[in-house]
Design an enzyme around this catalytic site. Structure first.
Site, PDB file in Angstrom:
ATOM      1  N   ASP A  60       6.469  -5.869 -49.312  1.00 29.41           N
ATOM      2  CA  ASP A  60       6.464  -4.565 -48.617  1.00 29.41           C
ATOM      3  C   ASP A  60       7.303  -3.608 -49.451  1.00 29.41           C
ATOM      4  O   ASP A  60       7.988  -4.009 -50.398  1.00 29.41           O
ATOM      5  CB  ASP A  60       7.068  -4.727 -47.213  1.00 29.41           C
ATOM      6  CG  ASP A  60       7.130  -3.401 -46.452  1.00 29.41           C
ATOM      7  OD1 ASP A  60       6.183  -2.599 -46.578  1.00 29.41           O
ATOM      8  OD2 ASP A  60       8.125  -3.152 -45.760  1.00 29.41           O
ATOM      9  N   SER A  61       7.292  -2.337 -49.049  1.00 31.19           N
ATOM     10  CA  SER A  61       8.125  -1.350 -49.732  1.00 31.19           C
ATOM     11  C   SER A  61       9.606  -1.577 -49.433  1.00 31.19           C
ATOM     12  O   SER A  61      10.458  -0.961 -50.062  1.00 31.19           O
ATOM     13  CB  SER A  61       7.740   0.052 -49.274  1.00 31.19           C
ATOM     14  OG  SER A  61       8.015   0.181 -47.900  1.00 31.19           O
TER      15      SER A  61
ATOM     16  N   CYS B 137       2.719   0.812 -39.320  1.00 31.65           N
ATOM     17  CA  CYS B 137       3.657   0.681 -40.435  1.00 31.65           C
ATOM     18  C   CYS B 137       4.534  -0.505 -40.069  1.00 31.65           C
ATOM     19  O   CYS B 137       5.010  -0.584 -38.921  1.00 31.65           O
ATOM     20  CB  CYS B 137       4.507   1.946 -40.570  1.00 31.65           C
ATOM     21  SG  CYS B 137       5.874   1.755 -41.744  1.00 31.65           S
TER      22      CYS B 137
ATOM     23  N   CYS C 273       2.326  -4.333 -45.655  1.00 30.87           N
ATOM     24  CA  CYS C 273       2.585  -2.895 -45.675  1.00 30.87           C
ATOM     25  C   CYS C 273       1.262  -2.181 -45.439  1.00 30.87           C
ATOM     26  O   CYS C 273       0.258  -2.478 -46.114  1.00 30.87           O
ATOM     27  CB  CYS C 273       3.157  -2.519 -47.038  1.00 30.87           C
ATOM     28  SG  CYS C 273       3.255  -0.740 -47.333  1.00 30.87           S
TER      29      CYS C 273
ATOM     30  N   GLU D 241      15.378   1.811 -43.079  1.00 36.84           N
ATOM     31  CA  GLU D 241      16.040   1.318 -44.305  1.00 36.84           C
ATOM     32  C   GLU D 241      17.540   1.628 -44.282  1.00 36.84           C
ATOM     33  O   GLU D 241      18.332   0.956 -44.924  1.00 36.84           O
ATOM     34  CB  GLU D 241      15.395   1.961 -45.541  1.00 36.84           C
ATOM     35  CG  GLU D 241      13.975   1.489 -45.822  1.00 36.84           C
ATOM     36  CD  GLU D 241      13.898   0.065 -46.393  1.00 36.84           C
ATOM     37  OE1 GLU D 241      14.765  -0.315 -47.189  1.00 36.84           O
ATOM     38  OE2 GLU D 241      12.953  -0.667 -46.014  1.00 36.84           O
TER      39      GLU D 241
ATOM     40  N   HIS E 110       7.431  -1.248 -40.761  1.00 38.06           N
ATOM     41  CA  HIS E 110       8.826  -0.916 -40.426  1.00 38.06           C
ATOM     42  C   HIS E 110       8.984  -0.572 -38.936  1.00 38.06           C
ATOM     43  O   HIS E 110      10.062  -0.708 -38.381  1.00 38.06           O
ATOM     44  CB  HIS E 110       9.307   0.308 -41.229  1.00 38.06           C
ATOM     45  CG  HIS E 110       9.700   0.020 -42.642  1.00 38.06           C
ATOM     46  ND1 HIS E 110       8.790  -0.327 -43.611  1.00 38.06           N
ATOM     47  CD2 HIS E 110      10.923   0.035 -43.251  1.00 38.06           C
ATOM     48  CE1 HIS E 110       9.436  -0.496 -44.772  1.00 38.06           C
ATOM     49  NE2 HIS E 110      10.717  -0.283 -44.573  1.00 38.06           N
TER      50      HIS E 110
END
Ligand code: DGL
Length: 270
Positions: A10-11, A186, A73, A152, A188
């Site tokens: 994932d990012s 997403c 992702c 993040e 996240h």
């Protein structure tokens, strides 16, 4: 039987929500995780950049002799998947199909909301995937570009007042449409689940693709007889392109266990 690990990327931290489900549903499998927190967020970058990053991330994971790769992702699934599928011959699993199917199964009033990064929303992939399954469903979409940086930034941001105000700003128009199901498009976003639910109200079902994606991974493993020998026990490896000191506590919080063996990768070298 195939004892090699599954690669997941994932990012940044979001893909760990998918990692956790895969570890729960396939407890004997070894997993290698890469989170590109050093270059996140992806969802506000160009399509070309996201394709380049997707290829680099897969190249890195291939150095671990993986048997399968999971693009944990939505942004890379929306833009990089078709691209990398053609150029690699191992199974590559994306997250959008599973999330769309889960939302269609869930909705009662045929009104589904989709939230994601600007790049995922502008691609229209969810709209296409949902309407392919049922073209009578109305879809309302909203890009939420500040959500990934908030995740993040660390756990103290996931449920605080500022995040709640931002969520209210993004989600109020969706709430007013009367959707009964909201796709967290997403990986996240499940980490902001409590805040999102508070804004949308208890009557709206939040759908995250993590559970469904893990089911798809399990099916591919079983159908192709690719299971790891259960007697060997699983091994887990974690990599980040940013500081290990920042990654490890957040990774531990998401997985609910101590992770202290993460390593830093110079991903631009791949
Ligand atoms: N977890 C990624 C996704 O599902 C976030 C992308 C980003 O870094 O913006 O889209």
């Amino acid at each position: 039987m195939d004892n090699r690990p599954i690669g997941i990327f994932d990012s940044g931290l979001g893909g760990l929500t998918v990692f956790k489900e895969i570890a729960d549903q396939l407890p004997h499998e070894s997993l290698v995780y890469f989170g590109d927190s050093g270059r996140a967020p992806y969802g506000i970058k160009s399509r070309e950049t996201v394709i380049k990053y997707t290829l680099q991330n897969i190249r890195f994971l291939l150095t671990h002799d993986i048997k399968m790769v999971v693009i944990a992702c939505n942004t890379m699934s929306a833009h990089g998947y078709e691209f990398v599928r053609k150029s690699h011959d191992l199974p590559i699993i994306e997250v959008i199909g599973a999330g769309a199917a889960a939302a269609v199964a869930e909705t009662r009033n045929r009104k589904i909301g989709v939230i994601g990064t600007p790049l995922t929303i502008s691609s229209g992939v969810y709209q296409k995937a949902i309407n392919k399954l049922d073209d009578s469903i109305e879809i309302y979409q909203k890009a939420c570009p500040l959500f990934v940086p908030l995740v993040e930034e660390g756990q103290e941001w996931w449920e605080n007042e500022i995040t709640y105000s931002i969520a209210k700003e993004y989600l109020t128009p969706l709430k007013l449409t009367g959707v009964d199901t909201l796709v967290l498009g997403c990986t996240h976003y499940p980490l902001l689940k409590n805040t999102i639910q508070k804004v949308m109200g208890e009557g709206v079902t939040l759908v995250s693709s993590a559970f469904e994606v893990a089911r798809v991974v399990k099916k591919v493993i079983l159908d192709n007889n690719m299971q790891r020998d259960p007697q060997l026990g699983p091994a887990y490896h974690y990599y980040t392109s940013d500081s290990v000191d920042k990654f490890e506590p957040l990774c531990s919080a998401i997985l609910g266990k101590t992770v202290n063996s993460a390593k830093k990768v110079d991903i631009e070298g791949y």
